[in-house]
Design a protein around this motif. Structure first.
Motif, PDB file in Angstrom:
ATOM      1  N   SER A 179      29.087  41.360  32.775  1.00 35.11           N
ATOM      2  CA  SER A 179      28.118  40.676  33.615  1.00 35.11           C
ATOM      3  C   SER A 179      28.773  39.633  34.506  1.00 35.11           C
ATOM      4  CB  SER A 179      27.054  40.004  32.742  1.00 35.11           C
ATOM      5  OG  SER A 179      27.659  39.015  31.928  1.00 35.11           O
ATOM      6  N   GLU A 180      30.065  39.363  34.312  1.00 36.58           N
ATOM      7  CA  GLU A 180      30.749  38.392  35.135  1.00 36.58           C
ATOM      8  C   GLU A 180      31.252  39.050  36.416  1.00 36.58           C
ATOM      9  OE1 GLU A 180      33.875  36.415  33.069  1.00 36.58           O
ATOM     10  OE2 GLU A 180      32.592  35.892  31.378  1.00 36.58           O
ATOM     11  N   PRO A 181      31.134  38.347  37.551  1.00 45.40           N
ATOM     12  CA  PRO A 181      31.645  38.925  38.791  1.00 45.40           C
ATOM     13  C   PRO A 181      33.166  38.972  38.788  1.00 45.40           C
ATOM     14  CG  PRO A 181      30.895  36.689  39.159  1.00 45.40           C
ATOM     15  CD  PRO A 181      30.530  37.048  37.748  1.00 45.40           C
ATOM     16  N   SER A 182      33.692  39.950  39.470  1.00 52.11           N
ATOM     17  CA  SER A 182      35.135  40.093  39.577  1.00 52.11           C
ATOM     18  C   SER A 182      35.671  39.055  40.557  1.00 52.11           C
ATOM     19  CB  SER A 182      35.472  41.492  40.077  1.00 52.11           C
ATOM     20  OG  SER A 182      36.849  41.596  40.312  1.00 52.11           O
ATOM     21  N   THR A 183      36.899  38.631  40.345  1.00 50.94           N
ATOM     22  CA  THR A 183      37.530  37.694  41.278  1.00 50.94           C
ATOM     23  C   THR A 183      38.645  38.381  42.064  1.00 50.94           C
ATOM     24  OG1 THR A 183      39.029  36.975  39.537  1.00 50.94           O
ATOM     25  CG2 THR A 183      37.009  35.703  39.839  1.00 50.94           C
ATOM     26  N   ASP A 184      38.725  39.692  41.982  1.00 54.07           N
ATOM     27  CA  ASP A 184      39.762  40.443  42.659  1.00 54.07           C
ATOM     28  C   ASP A 184      39.378  40.678  44.117  1.00 54.07           C
ATOM     29  OD1 ASP A 184      41.925  42.002  43.259  1.00 54.07           O
ATOM     30  OD2 ASP A 184      41.181  43.788  42.215  1.00 54.07           O
ATOM     31  N   PRO A 185      40.123  40.119  45.069  1.00 55.81           N
ATOM     32  CA  PRO A 185      39.771  40.330  46.478  1.00 55.81           C
ATOM     33  C   PRO A 185      39.931  41.780  46.918  1.00 55.81           C
ATOM     34  CG  PRO A 185      41.827  39.117  46.301  1.00 55.81           C
ATOM     35  CD  PRO A 185      41.272  39.241  44.906  1.00 55.81           C
ATOM     36  N   TRP A 186      40.796  42.545  46.255  1.00 57.94           N
ATOM     37  CA  TRP A 186      40.972  43.950  46.621  1.00 57.94           C
ATOM     38  C   TRP A 186      39.741  44.765  46.279  1.00 57.94           C
ATOM     39  CZ3 TRP A 186      44.206  45.283  50.111  1.00 57.94           C
ATOM     40  CH2 TRP A 186      45.365  44.550  50.299  1.00 57.94           C
ATOM     41  N   ALA A 187      38.994  44.356  45.262  1.00 58.93           N
ATOM     42  CA  ALA A 187      37.753  45.055  44.931  1.00 58.93           C
ATOM     43  C   ALA A 187      36.721  44.855  46.039  1.00 58.93           C
ATOM     44  CB  ALA A 187      37.217  44.567  43.592  1.00 58.93           C
ATOM     45  N   ALA A 188      36.650  43.646  46.578  1.00 62.92           N
ATOM     46  CA  ALA A 188      35.732  43.383  47.696  1.00 62.92           C
ATOM     47  C   ALA A 188      36.172  44.166  48.937  1.00 62.92           C
ATOM     48  CB  ALA A 188      35.683  41.889  47.990  1.00 62.92           C
ATOM     49  N   PHE A 189      37.465  44.166  49.211  1.00 62.07           N
ATOM     50  CA  PHE A 189      37.983  44.917  50.343  1.00 62.07           C
ATOM     51  C   PHE A 189      37.710  46.412  50.183  1.00 62.07           C
ATOM     52  CE2 PHE A 189      41.481  47.268  52.364  1.00 62.07           C
ATOM     53  CZ  PHE A 189      41.298  46.876  53.671  1.00 62.07           C
ATOM     54  N   GLY A 190      37.842  46.899  48.959  1.00 55.62           N
ATOM     55  CA  GLY A 190      37.572  48.313  48.692  1.00 55.62           C
ATOM     56  C   GLY A 190      36.113  48.666  48.921  1.00 55.62           C
ATOM     57  N   SER A 191      35.216  47.767  48.539  1.00 57.35           N
ATOM     58  CA  SER A 191      33.788  48.021  48.772  1.00 57.35           C
ATOM     59  C   SER A 191      33.476  48.067  50.261  1.00 57.35           C
ATOM     60  CB  SER A 191      32.949  46.934  48.105  1.00 57.35           C
ATOM     61  OG  SER A 191      33.095  46.973  46.712  1.00 57.35           O
ATOM     62  N   LEU A 192      34.031  47.142  51.014  1.00 56.31           N
ATOM     63  CA  LEU A 192      33.809  47.153  52.467  1.00 56.31           C
ATOM     64  C   LEU A 192      34.417  48.402  53.105  1.00 56.31           C
ATOM     65  CD1 LEU A 192      34.517  43.444  53.423  1.00 56.31           C
ATOM     66  CD2 LEU A 192      32.379  44.672  53.723  1.00 56.31           C
ATOM     67  N   GLY A 193      35.647  48.702  52.721  1.00 61.82           N
ATOM     68  CA  GLY A 193      36.324  49.869  53.290  1.00 61.82           C
ATOM     69  C   GLY A 193      35.634  51.171  52.937  1.00 61.82           C
ATOM     70  N   ALA A 194      35.152  51.274  51.713  1.00 58.09           N
ATOM     71  CA  ALA A 194      34.465  52.494  51.293  1.00 58.09           C
ATOM     72  C   ALA A 194      33.173  52.694  52.071  1.00 58.09           C
ATOM     73  CB  ALA A 194      34.172  52.445  49.803  1.00 58.09           C
ATOM     74  N   GLY A 195      32.439  51.617  52.318  1.00 53.30           N
ATOM     75  CA  GLY A 195      31.212  51.738  53.103  1.00 53.30           C
ATOM     76  C   GLY A 195      31.488  52.206  54.519  1.00 53.30           C
ATOM     77  N   VAL A 196      32.497  51.608  55.145  1.00 59.52           N
ATOM     78  CA  VAL A 196      32.842  51.986  56.521  1.00 59.52           C
ATOM     79  C   VAL A 196      33.335  53.431  56.572  1.00 59.52           C
ATOM     80  CG1 VAL A 196      34.423  51.506  58.424  1.00 59.52           C
ATOM     81  CG2 VAL A 196      33.276  49.627  57.270  1.00 59.52           C
TER      82      VAL A 196
END
Length: 80
Positions: A12-29
């Motif tokens: 339930s804790e949010p991830s602090t990995d910036p690559w995970a956020a970048f991956g989510s943005l990149g995957a959407g695009v």
């Protein structure tokens, strides 16, 4: 590991990995841009690729906000 060992649940804790956020943005695009490109090729249009790229960026950003935007929960302090 012994059966009585307690492993904290960190799902339930949010991830602090910036690559995970970048991956989510990149995957959407990539996903919605690819769908827009395929739609343009199939229908013979030229507007679906930009629409897909923008929609993918917006939805990817939304996923990042929902998934990573929460503040980490502080552990409960026990009164002594």
């Amino acid at each position: 590991m012994a059966p009585n060992d307690h492993v904290p649940d960190r799902s339930s804790e949010p991830s602090t990995d910036p690559w995970a956020a970048f991956g989510s943005l990149g995957a959407g695009v990539l996903l919605y841009g690819g769908l827009g490109w395929a739609g343009d090729r199939w229908l013979g249009t030229s507007f679906l690729l930009p629409v897909g790229l923008v929609l993918g960026a917006v939805l990817g950003f939304y996923v990042v906000i929902v998934r990573f935007g929460r503040a980490p929960e502080k552990p409960a302090e026990h009164d002594a």
